[in-house]
Design a protein around this motif. Structure first.
Motif, mmCIF file in Angstrom:
data_model
loop_
_atom_site.group_PDB
_atom_site.id
_atom_site.type_symbol
_atom_site.label_atom_id
_atom_site.label_comp_id
_atom_site.label_asym_id
_atom_site.label_seq_id
_atom_site.Cartn_x
_atom_site.Cartn_y
_atom_site.Cartn_z
ATOM 1 N N ARG A 91 2.464 -11.995 13.760
ATOM 2 C CA ARG A 91 2.368 -13.373 13.312
ATOM 3 C C ARG A 91 3.730 -14.015 13.479
ATOM 4 N NH1 ARG A 91 4.617 -12.681 8.137
ATOM 5 N NH2 ARG A 91 4.237 -10.607 7.397
ATOM 6 N N ARG A 92 3.768 -15.296 13.392
ATOM 7 C CA ARG A 92 5.029 -16.010 13.502
ATOM 8 C C ARG A 92 5.875 -15.734 12.274
ATOM 9 N NH1 ARG A 92 6.918 -17.045 18.061
ATOM 10 N NH2 ARG A 92 5.423 -17.912 19.469
ATOM 11 N N ALA A 93 7.132 -15.456 12.485
ATOM 12 C CA ALA A 93 8.047 -15.224 11.372
ATOM 13 C C ALA A 93 8.407 -16.549 10.728
ATOM 14 C CB ALA A 93 9.307 -14.528 11.883
ATOM 15 N N SER A 94 8.653 -16.520 9.422
ATOM 16 C CA SER A 94 8.980 -17.758 8.723
ATOM 17 C C SER A 94 10.382 -18.232 9.044
ATOM 18 C CB SER A 94 8.812 -17.563 7.216
ATOM 19 O OG SER A 94 9.635 -16.503 6.778
ATOM 20 N N ALA A 95 11.306 -17.321 9.314
ATOM 21 C CA ALA A 95 12.674 -17.693 9.667
ATOM 22 C C ALA A 95 12.809 -17.698 11.185
ATOM 23 C CB ALA A 95 13.661 -16.700 9.063
ATOM 24 N N PRO A 96 13.593 -18.617 11.733
ATOM 25 C CA PRO A 96 13.763 -18.637 13.181
ATOM 26 C C PRO A 96 14.478 -17.382 13.669
ATOM 27 C CG PRO A 96 15.258 -20.197 12.127
ATOM 28 C CD PRO A 96 14.367 -19.644 11.061
ATOM 29 N N LEU A 97 14.076 -16.912 14.822
ATOM 30 C CA LEU A 97 14.694 -15.743 15.445
ATOM 31 C C LEU A 97 15.244 -16.140 16.789
ATOM 32 C CD1 LEU A 97 11.817 -13.243 14.683
ATOM 33 C CD2 LEU A 97 14.001 -13.371 13.518
ATOM 34 N N ARG A 98 16.321 -15.484 17.191
ATOM 35 C CA ARG A 98 16.891 -15.770 18.500
ATOM 36 C C ARG A 98 16.449 -14.716 19.495
ATOM 37 N NH1 ARG A 98 23.090 -16.425 17.419
ATOM 38 N NH2 ARG A 98 22.631 -14.868 15.879
ATOM 39 N N GLY A 99 16.326 -15.129 20.746
ATOM 40 C CA GLY A 99 15.893 -14.222 21.808
ATOM 41 C C GLY A 99 17.019 -13.363 22.330
ATOM 42 N N SER A 100 16.833 -12.822 23.497
ATOM 43 C CA SER A 100 17.774 -11.885 24.089
ATOM 44 C C SER A 100 18.819 -12.588 24.925
ATOM 45 C CB SER A 100 17.018 -10.895 24.978
ATOM 46 O OG SER A 100 16.084 -10.191 24.227
ATOM 47 N N THR A 101 19.975 -11.970 24.987
ATOM 48 C CA THR A 101 21.047 -12.445 25.848
ATOM 49 C C THR A 101 21.585 -11.262 26.632
ATOM 50 O OG1 THR A 101 22.666 -12.119 24.086
ATOM 51 C CG2 THR A 101 21.730 -14.329 24.311
ATOM 52 N N GLY A 112 23.183 -2.896 12.793
ATOM 53 C CA GLY A 112 23.104 -4.040 11.892
ATOM 54 C C GLY A 112 21.889 -4.888 12.203
ATOM 55 N N ASP A 113 22.133 -6.142 12.626
ATOM 56 C CA ASP A 113 21.014 -7.051 12.928
ATOM 57 C C ASP A 113 20.808 -7.249 14.421
ATOM 58 O OD1 ASP A 113 23.213 -8.587 13.596
ATOM 59 O OD2 ASP A 113 22.564 -10.360 12.489
ATOM 60 N N THR A 114 21.283 -6.287 15.225
ATOM 61 C CA THR A 114 21.189 -6.411 16.688
ATOM 62 C C THR A 114 20.540 -5.180 17.302
ATOM 63 O OG1 THR A 114 23.197 -7.751 16.704
ATOM 64 C CG2 THR A 114 22.507 -6.817 18.807
ATOM 65 N N LEU A 115 19.554 -5.417 18.159
ATOM 66 C CA LEU A 115 18.926 -4.369 18.948
ATOM 67 C C LEU A 115 19.469 -4.499 20.366
ATOM 68 C CD1 LEU A 115 15.112 -3.587 19.017
ATOM 69 C CD2 LEU A 115 16.537 -3.387 21.014
ATOM 70 N N VAL A 116 20.073 -3.440 20.875
ATOM 71 C CA VAL A 116 20.589 -3.423 22.246
ATOM 72 C C VAL A 116 19.626 -2.581 23.080
ATOM 73 C CG1 VAL A 116 22.520 -2.866 23.768
ATOM 74 C CG2 VAL A 116 22.964 -3.601 21.404
ATOM 75 N N TRP A 117 18.958 -3.253 24.021
ATOM 76 C CA TRP A 117 17.971 -2.594 24.874
ATOM 77 C C TRP A 117 18.646 -1.712 25.913
ATOM 78 C CZ3 TRP A 117 12.966 -3.048 23.522
ATOM 79 C CH2 TRP A 117 12.636 -4.083 22.667
ATOM 80 N N HIS A 118 17.907 -0.782 26.445
ATOM 81 C CA HIS A 118 18.372 0.154 27.468
ATOM 82 C C HIS A 118 19.071 -0.569 28.624
ATOM 83 C CE1 HIS A 118 18.160 4.037 29.560
ATOM 84 N NE2 HIS A 118 17.871 3.350 30.640
ATOM 85 N N LYS A 133 18.396 -10.196 18.415
ATOM 86 C CA LYS A 133 18.619 -10.217 16.970
ATOM 87 C C LYS A 133 17.340 -9.799 16.263
ATOM 88 C CE LYS A 133 22.857 -11.550 16.797
ATOM 89 N NZ LYS A 133 23.879 -10.624 16.325
ATOM 90 N N ILE A 134 17.503 -9.009 15.206
ATOM 91 C CA ILE A 134 16.366 -8.650 14.380
ATOM 92 C C ILE A 134 16.534 -9.327 13.019
ATOM 93 C CG2 ILE A 134 15.985 -6.471 15.591
ATOM 94 C CD1 ILE A 134 17.187 -5.005 13.174
ATOM 95 N N ALA A 135 15.423 -9.624 12.372
ATOM 96 C CA ALA A 135 15.430 -10.249 11.051
ATOM 97 C C ALA A 135 14.730 -9.307 10.074
ATOM 98 C CB ALA A 135 14.713 -11.597 11.097
ATOM 99 N N LEU A 136 15.469 -8.865 9.059
ATOM 100 C CA LEU A 136 14.897 -7.951 8.080
ATOM 101 C C LEU A 136 13.761 -8.619 7.330
ATOM 102 C CD1 LEU A 136 18.094 -6.277 6.601
ATOM 103 C CD2 LEU A 136 16.639 -5.482 8.463
ATOM 104 N N ARG A 137 12.705 -7.865 7.101
ATOM 105 C CA ARG A 137 11.528 -8.338 6.370
ATOM 106 C C ARG A 137 11.196 -7.328 5.279
ATOM 107 N NH1 ARG A 137 12.547 -12.727 8.190
ATOM 108 N NH2 ARG A 137 11.444 -13.689 9.911
ATOM 109 N N GLY A 138 12.202 -6.911 4.559
ATOM 110 C CA GLY A 138 12.059 -5.870 3.543
ATOM 111 C C GLY A 138 12.933 -4.695 3.923
ATOM 112 N N ARG A 139 12.955 -3.671 3.085
ATOM 113 C CA ARG A 139 13.872 -2.562 3.349
ATOM 114 C C ARG A 139 13.430 -1.655 4.487
ATOM 115 N NH1 ARG A 139 11.134 -0.252 -1.237
ATOM 116 N NH2 ARG A 139 10.498 1.845 -0.672
#
Length: 110
Positions: free
Chosen positions: A5-15, A59-65, A71-77
């Motif tokens: 589903r769509r996240a309530s907070a805006p998320l940024r794409g990949s760079t 932290g809040d960053t996923l680095v792909w292969h 950027k990832i957004a936490l949605r609970g622990r």
């Protein structure tokens, strides 16, 4: 109901970044003081083909292969969301696995 589903907070794409990812057995971070820590930190590999692809979360960053950062957004622990190519995906950590809403699963490599 669908997990995606769509996240309530805006998320940024990949760079695009230029960064070498660790090989199995190598330390993930050279200097622990330089990184942000997070509940998903580590080097992850795809459960269907372990060791073939490595994805790193810091932290809040996923680095792909391939070297892209998302950027990832936490949605609970134990959950996070990320936006990739216009789609929002959700992952839940269950022990040493990340279970994705699209059916993929990753396992913690280190």
């Amino acid at each position: 109901s669908s997990i995606r589903r769509r996240a309530s907070a805006p998320l940024r794409g990949s760079t695009r970044v230029h960064q070498q990812l660790p090989l199995p057995g190598q330390r993930l971070f050279d200097n622990a003081a330089q990184r942000q820590s997070g509940p998903f930190d580590g080097c992850w590999t795809h459960k269907k083909q372990p060791g073939r692809r490595m994805e790193v979360i810091r932290g809040d960053t996923l680095v792909w292969h391939e070297g892209l950062e998302t950027k990832i957004a936490l949605r609970g622990r134990d959950r996070f969301a990320m936006e990739l190519e216009g789609e929002v995906y959700f992952a839940q950590r269950l022990g040493n696995q990340l279970i994705w809403d699209d059916g993929d699963a990753w396992i913690l490599w280190q």
